[in-house]
Design a protein around this motif. Structure first.
Motif, PDB file in Angstrom:
ATOM      1  N   GLY A 139       4.053   3.871   5.487  1.00 15.55           N
ATOM      2  CA  GLY A 139       3.029   3.582   6.504  1.00 15.55           C
ATOM      3  C   GLY A 139       1.962   5.031   6.587  1.00 15.55           C
ATOM      4  N   GLY A 140       2.385   6.069   5.667  1.00 19.27           N
ATOM      5  CA  GLY A 140       1.506   7.199   5.948  1.00 19.27           C
ATOM      6  C   GLY A 140       0.299   7.052   5.012  1.00 19.27           C
ATOM      7  N   ALA A 141      -0.454   8.252   4.819  1.00 22.84           N
ATOM      8  CA  ALA A 141      -1.867   8.383   4.110  1.00 22.84           C
ATOM      9  C   ALA A 141      -1.610   7.791   2.776  1.00 22.84           C
ATOM     10  CB  ALA A 141      -2.389   9.591   4.191  1.00 22.84           C
ATOM     11  N   ASP A 142      -0.424   8.159   2.159  1.00 28.42           N
ATOM     12  CA  ASP A 142      -0.392   7.581   0.647  1.00 28.42           C
ATOM     13  C   ASP A 142      -0.018   6.293   0.698  1.00 28.42           C
ATOM     14  OD1 ASP A 142      -0.252  10.344   0.480  1.00 28.42           O
ATOM     15  OD2 ASP A 142       1.892  10.545   0.235  1.00 28.42           O
ATOM     16  N   HIS A 143       0.708   5.785   1.241  1.00 32.67           N
ATOM     17  CA  HIS A 143       1.072   4.323   1.214  1.00 32.67           C
ATOM     18  C   HIS A 143      -0.277   3.402   1.665  1.00 32.67           C
ATOM     19  CE1 HIS A 143       4.234   1.111   2.379  1.00 32.67           C
ATOM     20  NE2 HIS A 143       3.375   0.710   1.723  1.00 32.67           N
ATOM     21  N   ILE A 144      -0.934   3.782   2.660  1.00 31.45           N
ATOM     22  CA  ILE A 144      -2.168   3.327   2.996  1.00 31.45           C
ATOM     23  C   ILE A 144      -3.172   3.302   1.999  1.00 31.45           C
ATOM     24  CG2 ILE A 144      -4.160   3.257   4.562  1.00 31.45           C
ATOM     25  CD1 ILE A 144      -2.240   4.124   7.036  1.00 31.45           C
ATOM     26  N   THR A 145      -3.372   4.284   1.518  1.00 32.25           N
ATOM     27  CA  THR A 145      -4.448   4.342   0.021  1.00 32.25           C
ATOM     28  C   THR A 145      -3.921   3.444  -0.931  1.00 32.25           C
ATOM     29  OG1 THR A 145      -4.607   6.595   0.739  1.00 32.25           O
ATOM     30  CG2 THR A 145      -5.557   5.950  -1.281  1.00 32.25           C
ATOM     31  N   ALA A 146      -2.671   3.328  -1.404  1.00 29.79           N
ATOM     32  CA  ALA A 146      -2.053   2.675  -2.283  1.00 29.79           C
ATOM     33  C   ALA A 146      -2.609   1.057  -2.093  1.00 29.79           C
ATOM     34  CB  ALA A 146      -0.618   2.649  -2.494  1.00 29.79           C
ATOM     35  N   GLY A 147      -2.302   0.531  -0.693  1.00 28.57           N
ATOM     36  CA  GLY A 147      -2.576  -0.707  -0.110  1.00 28.57           C
ATOM     37  C   GLY A 147      -3.934  -0.956  -0.230  1.00 28.57           C
ATOM     38  N   LEU A 148      -4.859   0.091  -0.104  1.00 27.57           N
ATOM     39  CA  LEU A 148      -6.269  -0.265   0.102  1.00 27.57           C
ATOM     40  C   LEU A 148      -6.863  -0.381  -1.541  1.00 27.57           C
ATOM     41  CD1 LEU A 148      -7.365   2.469   2.951  1.00 27.57           C
ATOM     42  CD2 LEU A 148      -7.273  -0.078   3.067  1.00 27.57           C
ATOM     43  N   ILE A 149      -6.196   0.486  -2.195  1.00 25.26           N
ATOM     44  CA  ILE A 149      -6.487   0.520  -3.883  1.00 25.26           C
ATOM     45  C   ILE A 149      -6.389  -1.127  -4.089  1.00 25.26           C
ATOM     46  CG2 ILE A 149      -5.948   0.809  -5.953  1.00 25.26           C
ATOM     47  CD1 ILE A 149      -5.790   4.101  -4.939  1.00 25.26           C
ATOM     48  N   ALA A 150      -5.210  -1.723  -3.969  1.00 23.00           N
ATOM     49  CA  ALA A 150      -4.893  -2.732  -4.306  1.00 23.00           C
ATOM     50  C   ALA A 150      -5.682  -3.835  -3.655  1.00 23.00           C
ATOM     51  CB  ALA A 150      -3.453  -3.454  -3.915  1.00 23.00           C
ATOM     52  N   LYS A 151      -6.078  -3.949  -2.340  1.00 22.97           N
ATOM     53  CA  LYS A 151      -7.132  -4.824  -1.656  1.00 22.97           C
ATOM     54  C   LYS A 151      -8.240  -4.686  -2.534  1.00 22.97           C
ATOM     55  CE  LYS A 151      -8.392  -6.372   2.670  1.00 22.97           C
ATOM     56  NZ  LYS A 151      -8.967  -5.851   4.050  1.00 22.97           N
ATOM     57  N   ALA A 152      -8.807  -3.496  -2.652  1.00 24.54           N
ATOM     58  CA  ALA A 152     -10.040  -3.226  -3.314  1.00 24.54           C
ATOM     59  C   ALA A 152     -10.483  -4.151  -4.510  1.00 24.54           C
ATOM     60  CB  ALA A 152     -10.252  -1.890  -3.194  1.00 24.54           C
ATOM     61  N   VAL A 153      -9.227  -4.035  -5.286  1.00 23.91           N
ATOM     62  CA  VAL A 153      -9.394  -4.490  -6.537  1.00 23.91           C
ATOM     63  C   VAL A 153      -8.762  -6.076  -6.600  1.00 23.91           C
ATOM     64  CG1 VAL A 153      -9.195  -2.326  -7.743  1.00 23.91           C
ATOM     65  CG2 VAL A 153      -7.060  -3.753  -7.529  1.00 23.91           C
ATOM     66  N   GLY A 154      -8.440  -6.737  -5.590  1.00 25.04           N
ATOM     67  CA  GLY A 154      -8.319  -8.035  -5.487  1.00 25.04           C
ATOM     68  C   GLY A 154      -6.849  -8.398  -5.632  1.00 25.04           C
ATOM     69  N   VAL A 155      -5.770  -7.442  -5.429  1.00 28.93           N
ATOM     70  CA  VAL A 155      -4.465  -7.462  -5.602  1.00 28.93           C
ATOM     71  C   VAL A 155      -3.691  -7.787  -4.096  1.00 28.93           C
ATOM     72  CG1 VAL A 155      -2.398  -6.532  -6.199  1.00 28.93           C
ATOM     73  CG2 VAL A 155      -4.351  -6.447  -7.896  1.00 28.93           C
ATOM     74  N   ASP A 156      -2.775  -8.615  -3.884  1.00 31.18           N
ATOM     75  CA  ASP A 156      -2.360  -8.812  -2.513  1.00 31.18           C
ATOM     76  C   ASP A 156      -1.794  -7.284  -2.124  1.00 31.18           C
ATOM     77  OD1 ASP A 156      -0.808  -9.290  -0.400  1.00 31.18           O
ATOM     78  OD2 ASP A 156      -0.034 -11.031  -1.091  1.00 31.18           O
ATOM     79  N   PRO A 157      -2.225  -6.670  -1.206  1.00 34.54           N
ATOM     80  CA  PRO A 157      -1.817  -5.289  -0.866  1.00 34.54           C
ATOM     81  C   PRO A 157      -0.075  -5.432  -0.275  1.00 34.54           C
ATOM     82  CG  PRO A 157      -3.222  -6.002   0.823  1.00 34.54           C
ATOM     83  CD  PRO A 157      -3.347  -6.900  -0.309  1.00 34.54           C
ATOM     84  N   THR A 158       0.370  -6.487   0.115  1.00 35.22           N
ATOM     85  CA  THR A 158       1.656  -6.502   0.506  1.00 35.22           C
ATOM     86  C   THR A 158       2.839  -6.628  -0.902  1.00 35.22           C
ATOM     87  OG1 THR A 158       1.686  -9.239   0.693  1.00 35.22           O
ATOM     88  CG2 THR A 158       1.164  -7.992   2.589  1.00 35.22           C
ATOM     89  N   GLN A 159       1.961  -6.988  -2.097  1.00 36.22           N
ATOM     90  CA  GLN A 159       2.948  -6.955  -3.163  1.00 36.22           C
ATOM     91  C   GLN A 159       2.968  -5.580  -3.822  1.00 36.22           C
ATOM     92  OE1 GLN A 159       4.204  -9.911  -4.293  1.00 36.22           O
ATOM     93  NE2 GLN A 159       3.407 -10.412  -2.264  1.00 36.22           N
ATOM     94  N   VAL A 160       2.291  -4.503  -3.184  1.00 29.28           N
ATOM     95  CA  VAL A 160       2.400  -3.277  -3.807  1.00 29.28           C
ATOM     96  C   VAL A 160       3.924  -2.707  -3.784  1.00 29.28           C
ATOM     97  CG1 VAL A 160       1.928  -0.582  -3.432  1.00 29.28           C
ATOM     98  CG2 VAL A 160       0.224  -2.483  -3.169  1.00 29.28           C
ATOM     99  N   ASN A 161       4.430  -2.172  -5.005  1.00 29.44           N
ATOM    100  CA  ASN A 161       5.766  -1.590  -5.015  1.00 29.44           C
ATOM    101  C   ASN A 161       5.749   0.023  -4.898  1.00 29.44           C
ATOM    102  OD1 ASN A 161       8.264  -0.900  -5.867  1.00 29.44           O
ATOM    103  ND2 ASN A 161       7.934  -1.253  -8.028  1.00 29.44           N
ATOM    104  N   TYR A 162       5.854   0.060  -3.417  1.00 27.33           N
ATOM    105  CA  TYR A 162       5.771   1.465  -2.839  1.00 27.33           C
ATOM    106  C   TYR A 162       7.010   2.023  -2.718  1.00 27.33           C
ATOM    107  CZ  TYR A 162       4.101   5.350  -0.267  1.00 27.33           C
ATOM    108  OH  TYR A 162       3.604   6.960  -0.316  1.00 27.33           O
ATOM    109  N   ILE A 163       7.276   3.248  -3.269  1.00 23.87           N
ATOM    110  CA  ILE A 163       8.604   4.063  -3.176  1.00 23.87           C
ATOM    111  C   ILE A 163       8.185   5.225  -2.155  1.00 23.87           C
ATOM    112  CG2 ILE A 163      10.866   5.023  -4.304  1.00 23.87           C
ATOM    113  CD1 ILE A 163       9.801   3.321  -6.631  1.00 23.87           C
ATOM    114  N   ALA A 164       8.950   5.255  -0.995  1.00 20.33           N
ATOM    115  CA  ALA A 164       8.615   6.193  -0.124  1.00 20.33           C
ATOM    116  C   ALA A 164       9.885   7.443  -0.232  1.00 20.33           C
ATOM    117  CB  ALA A 164       8.611   5.809   1.292  1.00 20.33           C
ATOM    118  N   TYR A 165       9.035   8.493  -0.226  1.00 19.55           N
ATOM    119  CA  TYR A 165       9.916   9.817  -0.444  1.00 19.55           C
ATOM    120  C   TYR A 165       9.794  10.614   0.710  1.00 19.55           C
ATOM    121  CZ  TYR A 165      10.781   8.688  -5.275  1.00 19.55           C
ATOM    122  OH  TYR A 165      11.457   8.029  -6.476  1.00 19.55           O
ATOM    123  N   ALA A 166      10.646  11.437   1.083  1.00 19.66           N
ATOM    124  CA  ALA A 166      10.826  12.253   2.371  1.00 19.66           C
ATOM    125  C   ALA A 166       9.833  13.179   2.228  1.00 19.66           C
ATOM    126  CB  ALA A 166      12.254  12.551   2.738  1.00 19.66           C
TER     127      ALA A 166
END
Length: 301
Positions: A139-166
């Motif tokens: 939910g942070g800036a990194d995760h949001i950016t990954a989601g926005l990149i996916a959305k911008a290129v026509g990929v469903d942002p909910t399908q992004v395989n994001y691994i959050a590190y502390a």
């Protein structure tokens, strides 16, 4: 009897593990406040986990009314409060100022077959789940950016395989160990590995190129996304107006000091200092905008 005037002592909580952006911000503040003689003694504590919400809750519960307690926060915490449905929010602290802005960097290990942003986009379109993104908390800036990149290129942002590190250090280790496809975090967290050639910089998320950083913006790379991760400092709840004014004065002196400005330049952070009512209004606007984005990329219902 006259009491001698001593500069205030502060303890700054970085609500994250050592090595990441909040920790770097807190330690940079420690350096500047002491070097400039604004504070005689500044301590930094780390309380990691859940995008800063664990540290935030501890800070609110333990430091109420304490004028020497400060906490670093920012965009990432705003997102984490929403995604973790945290009962403690930024409404429970006393915001003092926004300090810095930083572009998010998209990087791959040097050995990766991904040479450009186009290559990454092709892989993402072919199989979103096969592209593992390593970044900071959910939910942070990194995760949001990954989601926005996916959305911008026509990929469903909910399908992004994001691994959050502390912390940035852990995401970096996963990248260098080739456990993930791509890394996404603040430029300062990857800068030395980009310089040594261990990581390849594909793009930065700012709307303009970052001075001293050899890499295109996402916009230049054909991905219609621009985002800046910002960081702030807040004081404890329950302090007096006089105490808030004194803290605000110290932070303003620090933000305008030569020491702080040289730290910003060395880390590639942008000076986005904003305080008082203007910051309160901007913070409210940022929280609303972040909530809208998180709903859009499926992280908040």
């Amino acid at each position: 009897m006259a009491v001698p005037a001593f500069s205030a002592d502060y303890t700054i909580m970085a609500p994250a593990n050592p090595g990441g952006g909040w920790d770097q911000t807190a330690r940079s503040m420690q350096e500047a406040l002491q070097a400039e003689g604004i504070s005689g003694n500044v301590q930094v504590t780390n309380v990691g986990g859940a995008g800063g919400t664990i540290g935030l809750a501890q800070f609110v519960n333990q430091e109420t009314g304490n004028p020497s307690a400060l906490i670093v926060g920012g965009y990432v915490m705003v997102g984490a409060i929403l995604t973790n449905q945290s009962p403690v929010t930024l409404a429970n602290v006393t915001p003092i100022a926004r300090l810095t802005g930083e572009a998010v960097a998209v990087v791959v290990p040097a050995a990766s077959d991904i040479q450009t942003m186009d290559d990454l986009v092709a892989k993402l379109k072919a199989n979103p789940g096969a592209v593992a993104w390593a970044g900071g908390s959910a939910g942070g800036a990194d995760h949001i950016t990954a989601g926005l990149i996916a959305k911008a290129v026509g990929v469903d942002p909910t399908q992004v395989n994001y691994i959050a590190y502390a912390g940035g250090g852990e995401a970096l280790a996963a990248l260098l160990g080739n456990q993930v496809t791509v890394g996404i975090s603040g430029i300062s967290e990857f800068a030395s590995q980009i310089e040594t050639g261990e990581l390849r910089l594909l793009a930065v998320s700012s709307d303009e190129r970052v001075p001293g950083v050899d890499g295109p913006t996402l916009m230049e790379a054909g991905v219609d996304v621009a985002l800046q991760n910002w960081r702030m400092i807040a004081a404890a709840p329950g302090i007096t107006d006089e105490q808030k004014a004194a803290i605000s004065s110290d932070i303003e002196k620090m933000a305008k000091s030569a020491t702080w400005q040289s730290i910003l330049a060395s880390k590639g952070w942008v000076d986005t200092y904003l305080a008082g009512d203007a910051f309160d209004a901007q913070l409210a606007a940022d929280i609303a905008a972040t909530e809208a984005i998180l709903k859009d990329i499926g992280l908040v219902q």
